[in-house]
Structures are given as C-alpha cells and as structure tokens.
Design an enzyme around this catalytic site. Structure first.
Site, PDB file in Angstrom:
ATOM      1  CG  ASP A   1      -1.984   1.125   1.075  1.00 20.77           C
ATOM      2  OD1 ASP A   1      -2.719   1.118   0.074  1.00 20.77           O
ATOM      3  OD2 ASP A   1      -2.035   2.022   1.923  1.00 20.77           O
ATOM      4  CB  SER A   2       0.205   4.690  -1.128  1.00 20.56           C
ATOM      5  OG  SER A   2      -1.067   4.825  -0.529  1.00 20.56           O
TER       6      SER A   2
ATOM      7  CB  CYS B 195      -2.432   1.063  -3.032  1.00 18.15           C
ATOM      8  SG  CYS B 195      -2.521   2.781  -3.500  1.00 18.15           S
TER       9      CYS B 195
ATOM     10  CD  GLU C 164      -2.348   8.135   5.955  1.00 20.60           C
ATOM     11  OE1 GLU C 164      -1.324   8.305   6.636  1.00 20.60           O
ATOM     12  OE2 GLU C 164      -2.693   7.019   5.512  1.00 20.60           O
TER      13      GLU C 164
ATOM     14  CB  CYS D 111      -9.843   5.084  -1.647  1.00 23.31           C
ATOM     15  SG  CYS D 111      -8.485   5.712  -0.648  1.00 23.31           S
TER      16      CYS D 111
ATOM     17  CG  HIS E  34      -7.040   6.015   3.561  1.00 24.60           C
ATOM     18  ND1 HIS E  34      -6.183   5.424   2.681  1.00 24.60           N
ATOM     19  CD2 HIS E  34      -6.268   6.627   4.501  1.00 24.60           C
ATOM     20  CE1 HIS E  34      -4.941   5.678   3.046  1.00 24.60           C
ATOM     21  NE2 HIS E  34      -4.965   6.400   4.148  1.00 24.60           N
TER      22      HIS E  34
HETATM   23  N1  DGL Z   1      -4.129   3.720  -0.683  1.00 23.78           N
HETATM   24  C1  DGL Z   1      -4.636   4.619  -1.678  1.00 23.78           C
HETATM   25  C2  DGL Z   1      -5.794   4.003  -2.454  1.00 23.78           C
HETATM   26  O1  DGL Z   1      -6.309   2.983  -2.120  1.00 23.78           O
HETATM   27  C3  DGL Z   1      -5.104   5.919  -1.092  1.00 23.78           C
HETATM   28  C4  DGL Z   1      -4.041   6.745  -0.453  1.00 23.78           C
HETATM   29  C5  DGL Z   1      -3.133   7.494  -1.415  1.00 23.78           C
HETATM   30  O2  DGL Z   1      -3.597   8.422  -2.099  1.00 23.78           O
HETATM   31  O3  DGL Z   1      -1.981   7.141  -1.397  1.00 23.78           O
HETATM   32  O4  DGL Z   1      -6.223   4.556  -3.426  1.00 23.78           O
END
Ligand code: DGL
Length: 270
Positions: A7-8, A70, A162, A194, A196
């Site tokens: 993940d990012s 992600c 976040e 997403c 989050h």
């Molecule tokens: N984890 C990213 C997603 O699922 C969202 C967070 C980011 O923008 O890095 O799209």
C-alpha cells in the site's frame, strides 16, 4: 508461505486486517510506502516506479504473490507491471477485479465474456489518480455491458483520515456524495475505491441513503484471495515470517498504525 500486501501508506491495513482474519495461517508481509504517500495526487509514471520498488522489496522478502491493496497503484501501475515487469514465477494482483466480480455477480476468477447485469447505475468514489486512470471502467467493461459509472474524485479525504481529523473527513465525504448525486441522482450501488474509505463507510452509507448498496473492499478482497490460494496453493512464497515494512519513520508509522487498527503494530525500515 508468505503473501505480500502493498500500500502507499496505512490505508491498506484495512485490507490486511480482513485477509488476516480470513486466512489466519498465512504469514502476511505488509509494505507501506509512507515516505511517498499519498499516491492519489501523483502521476502514473511516478506511481508505477514507486509501486515496482515496493513490490520488488516484497519479492525479496520471500513473497511470490503480492496484493496491491492500494487502488491508486492498482489503477495506475498494475496493468503495466503485469505486461512487462512481473517475473514469470511471481504474481501481482490488484483490488478492482474482486470488487467488480462481486458487483457483476460472478464467481471469483470467472473470465467469461461480458454480459448484462442487474445493476445499471454505479457511483465510484476514489482518489483523483484512480478516477483519471479509468481503470475501474476498463475492468468493468471486460465483465459487464450497459453499466453507467459516474466517478467522483474525493480530494482531501485520505489526508484528513491520515491526520486523524475525522470531522473534516466526514464533511468532505458528505460534500463528495452531494457532488456525485448532482450528476447521478439515484445510483443503485456505490464503490468505495480507496483503502481508507472503509474507515468512513458508515458516513458514505448515511449520505447515500439506505437504498444504495455500498461495496467496500476488504472483505471482498479477503474472500477472493482465499479462493485464489485454494486454487493456486503453490503461489505462496518461501517466506515464513509476517512483518510490517515502511519507507517512512518506523516509530511514527507504528504509532499511527496502532491507532488505525487499535492493536499494537510494529513497523521496521523497508
Ligand atoms: N491507498 C490509496 C488508495 O487505495 C489511497 C491513499 C493514497 O492516495 O496514497 O487509493
């Protein structure tokens, strides 16, 4: 036996939590690219380069199968990686396909031609990079015909979550839902595209109303992964230890992750 989860940043912990509960005997290695998050406002080349680096790190950790939790990486990088970069003995899978298989009422891994499905109007909520990639619409077109997708780039929501500012996150979700409803007043289904957004799923459901079916990824990804591993048991790599890797500051990321999942989590430097 290890499987990698990329993940990012921290959002993929919603997916990690679900896969760990579904597959308690599988050691998962989580990689959060916190030093470079958020990905949602980056360009496709940049996202592809960062994702490739992270996935290679998970291969080196003994994971032969990596899930891109992600959505932004799945949307902007996965196809390019699968077409020219992933070694033959490794697999990288994204999170859109399980979601679309559920939406179009398919069995996991059913690659039959596209067909008409019950749902005709779908709202997609995702990061700006995911929306502009149109990856969701492309994957949907392989499986369903006649489905109208209206996509809403949800600027600011990831940053608010976040930062732990849930009041701002809720206000932003409500305004993004209103913006989408001006273009598509009555979606039958809404995709939370997403990592989050499961953390504010109730706000999405409340703003959309009880008639809209909200599709949230973690459980769908976990069910699909369990099915995949049952069909491809050889895909689990030689790694044996679970772990958490970050490109950010391990102490800071561990403390945020512990708040996020409400259990102790300890990250090491990637
Ligand atoms: N984890 C990213 C997603 O699922 C969202 C967070 C980011 O923008 O890095 O799209």
């Amino acid at each position: 036996m290890a499987v990698g989860i990329f993940d990012s940043g921290l959002g993929g912990l919603t997916v990690l939590d679900a896969v760990t509960k579904r597959l308690p005997d599988v050691p998962f290695v989580y990689y959060g690219d916190n030093a470079h998050a958020p990905y949602g406002v980056r360009g496709a080349d940049d996202i592809c380069a960062l994702t490739t680096t992270g996935v290679q790190r998970l291969f080196d950790e003994g994971c032969d199968l990596v899930i891109l939790a992600c959505n932004t990486a799945s949307a902007a990088a996965l196809r390019r990686m699968q077409e020219g970069w992933v070694p033959r003995d490794k697999r990288v899978l994204g999170v859109f396909v399980p979601l679309i298989e559920a939406l179009t009422e398919r069995q996991w891994g059913d690659n039959s031609p596209p067909r008409e499905v019950a749902i005709k109007h779908v709202a997609l909520f995702a990061t700006p990079a995911t929306v502009s990639s149109r990856a969701f619409q492309r994957e949907l077109a392989f499986r369903a015909i006649g489905v109208d997708v209206e996509a809403q780039p949800c600027g600011g929501v990831v940053d608010a979550i976040e930062d732990g500012d849930m009041i701002l996150a809720e206000a932003l979700v409500r305004s993004h839902v209103e913006a989408l409803q001006r273009r598509m007043p009555k979606p039958e289904a809404a995709i939370l595209g997403c990592t989050h957004y499961p953390l504010v799923e109730e706000v999405f459901q409340d703003a959309l109303g009880p008639d809209v079916a909200v599709y949230s990824q973690p459980r769908l990804v976990a069910d699909s992964l369990a099915d995949y591993l049952a069909r491809h048991p050889d895909r689990q790599g030689p790694g044996t230890d679970p772990g958490f890797l970050t490109t950010g500051d391990p102490a800071r990321v561990s403390s945020k992750a512990t708040q996020f999942l409400r259990r102790g989590i300890s990250f090491s430097a990637a």
